[in-house]
Design an enzyme around this catalytic site. Structure first.
Site, PDB file in Angstrom:
ATOM      1  N   THR A 146       0.824  -1.189  -0.053  1.00 44.92           N
ATOM      2  CA  THR A 146       0.022  -0.049   0.108  1.00 44.92           C
ATOM      3  C   THR A 146       0.928   1.333  -0.066  1.00 44.92           C
ATOM      4  OG1 THR A 146       0.006  -0.266   2.509  1.00 44.92           O
ATOM      5  CG2 THR A 146      -1.933  -0.933   1.107  1.00 44.92           C
ATOM      6  N   LYS A 169       3.723  -7.045   3.997  1.00 39.76           N
ATOM      7  CA  LYS A 169       3.462  -5.468   3.681  1.00 39.76           C
ATOM      8  C   LYS A 169       3.242  -4.751   5.018  1.00 39.76           C
ATOM      9  CE  LYS A 169       0.172  -3.301   3.426  1.00 39.76           C
ATOM     10  NZ  LYS A 169      -0.312  -2.520   4.761  1.00 39.76           N
ATOM     11  N   THR A 180       0.150  -3.177  11.209  1.00 38.06           N
ATOM     12  CA  THR A 180      -0.745  -3.383   9.932  1.00 38.06           C
ATOM     13  C   THR A 180       0.018  -3.930   8.903  1.00 38.06           C
ATOM     14  OG1 THR A 180      -2.093  -1.641   8.544  1.00 38.06           O
ATOM     15  CG2 THR A 180      -0.080  -0.723   9.048  1.00 38.06           C
ATOM     16  N   GLU A 260       6.406   4.738   7.440  1.00 39.22           N
ATOM     17  CA  GLU A 260       6.296   5.921   6.811  1.00 39.22           C
ATOM     18  C   GLU A 260       6.957   7.148   7.077  1.00 39.22           C
ATOM     19  OE1 GLU A 260       2.169   5.748   7.543  1.00 39.22           O
ATOM     20  OE2 GLU A 260       1.678   4.514   5.727  1.00 39.22           O
ATOM     21  N   ASN A 379      -0.064  10.653   6.623  1.00 41.09           N
ATOM     22  CA  ASN A 379      -1.059   9.994   7.402  1.00 41.09           C
ATOM     23  C   ASN A 379      -2.306  11.156   7.274  1.00 41.09           C
ATOM     24  OD1 ASN A 379      -0.627   7.166   8.355  1.00 41.09           O
ATOM     25  ND2 ASN A 379       1.280   8.076   8.710  1.00 41.09           N
ATOM     26  N   SER A 384      -6.903  10.766   0.717  1.00 41.75           N
ATOM     27  CA  SER A 384      -7.042  11.658  -0.590  1.00 41.75           C
ATOM     28  C   SER A 384      -6.330  11.123  -1.681  1.00 41.75           C
ATOM     29  CB  SER A 384      -6.642  12.967  -0.097  1.00 41.75           C
ATOM     30  OG  SER A 384      -5.177  13.020   0.199  1.00 41.75           O
TER      31      SER A 384
END
Length: 384
Positions: A146, A169, A180, A260, A379, A384
């Site tokens: 993702t 992932k 996650t 991230e 995040n 969006s």
């Protein structure tokens, strides 16, 4: 070759059109046998996605023929329609591969609260089933990403002829209950489901469950272990567990390194705790301190924030007997300043925090990362 490194497995990754980017977004892994033993561990979040609810039923008998995974949508909080999509996906895999839908696991990852387009999923299943190949592991690892910047893969081969392969992932919402993450592990060792389950739970306890990127727990986490028995070798459970644990730690470190927007990979090692639980609780408290994580981002060895975080726990220790070292510099000894914090170099990506509780002889290490501008930006715009 990750999940196809072990004998008896084929895989594929394809474009189903679930992602606006046009990237691969559906993966399929099939166990060709001769055995089909399997186990899985799932998120401990009470709010579970439809694929988790389905897969928990499927895995109950310890038998799995295939697993299908999609990125581009979590299929979570999508009501009865979402569960029907999960069921229909498993049925499509079963029809195409000639197996039972009750032996097909389903995994999804992506945005919560959005319906997945069933027509695209079914077309993706058809495409992936037609592309299944013993060399398809890398494509499947790409298809489950993702916000990941790169696929995560690992392989371990034993001296006596059996192999474990894996793909994962995950890049954010990394916290216990598996983070996650979606992880598929495959082995050609010949082991029954109960032995696989014991080994997997032992491995995840000290790998994926010790990864705590941001304290947030997902609704879709699943780690699955499939065994084909194709090697004909039945290793001792201890040998298999050690190998599996090493592979899971490898994948967990890859997940940590791709968190991230992070600029530091932080290992918080708590030693001389009264119990493993105390060591884990103390380390996790530091890992979840936004003040500490922001300090590391700014290359500030603010050890006071370490002690403040440990002090919020119920772990057994004398608050004025704790030692803290950061990247090899003991900045605090017995609750007092020791070596100068100016000696600590936080410019490398790797950061090691050593906390000595002087309360016992047990150790645990929690993996986390710093809190950066890029993490907040990514995040804030995820939907969006």
């Amino acid at each position: 070759m990750s999940v196809t490194a072990a004998q008896g497995f084929v895989a594929a990754g394809t474009v189903a059109g679930l992602k606006s980017t046009g990237a691969k977004d559906l993966a399929l892994v099939q166990n060709l046998g001769p055995a089909s033993a399997a186990t899985a561990v799932f998120t401990s979040n009470r709010c579970k996605a439809n694929p988790i609810l389905w897969s928990q039923q499927v895995i109950a008998d310890g038998r799995v023929s295939a697993i299908v995974l999609n990125s581009g949508g979590a299929n979570c909080y999508t009501g009865s329609q979402g569960f029907q999509v999960t069921h229909a996906t498993a049925e499509a895999v079963a029809d195409r591969l000639g197996v039972s839908a009750g032996d097909v696991l389903v995994c999804s990852t992506g945005l919560i609260g959005e319906q997945l387009p069933l027509d695209r999923l079914l077309a993706g299943v058809e495409s992936a089933a037609g592309a299944l190949d013993p060399t398809g592991g890398h494509d499947s690892a790409e298809a489950i990403m993702t916000t990941d910047s790169r696929p995560k893969e690992a392989v371990v081969t034993s001296d006596d002829g059996w192999t474990i392969g894996g793909m994962a992932k995950g890049a954010g919402m990394l916290a216990p209950g598996l983070a996650t993450m979606l992880v598929v592990l495959t082995t050609d060792a010949d082991l029954p489901a109960d032995i696989l389950d014991a080994a997997l739970r032992a491995a995840t306890r000290v790998s994926f469950d010790r990864l705590d990127s941001d304290g947030c727990m997902s609704t879709n986490d699943q780690v699955t272990l499939l065994a084909s028995g194709a090697s004909g070798v039945s290793p001792a459970i201890d040998d298999f567990t050690v190998a599996l644990t090493g592979l899971c730690r490898d994948l967990a470190l890859q997940l940590q390194a791709d968190a991230e927007g992070s600029s530091h990979d932080i290992a918080i090692e708590v030693v001389n705790a009264a119990s493993e639980r105390d060591a884990e609780v103390a380390g996790r408290s530091v890992a979840r301190s936004n003040l500490f994580k922001a300090a590391v981002f700014g290359n500030d060895p603010n050890w006071g924030r370490v002690l403040a975080a440990v002090g919020t726990t119920d772990a057994v220790f004398d608050p004025y007997a704790i030692d803290v070292s950061i990247n090899g510099v003991q900045v605090c000894r017995a609750g007092e300043p020791h070596e100068s914090r100016d000696l600590v170099d936080l410019t490398p990506r790797a950061v090691h925090v050593l906390i000595d509780l002087h309360a016992g002889d047990t150790t645990a290490t929690i993996l986390t990362n710093d809190l950066t501008h890029d993490y907040v930006h990514e995040n804030s715009a995820y939907a969006s």
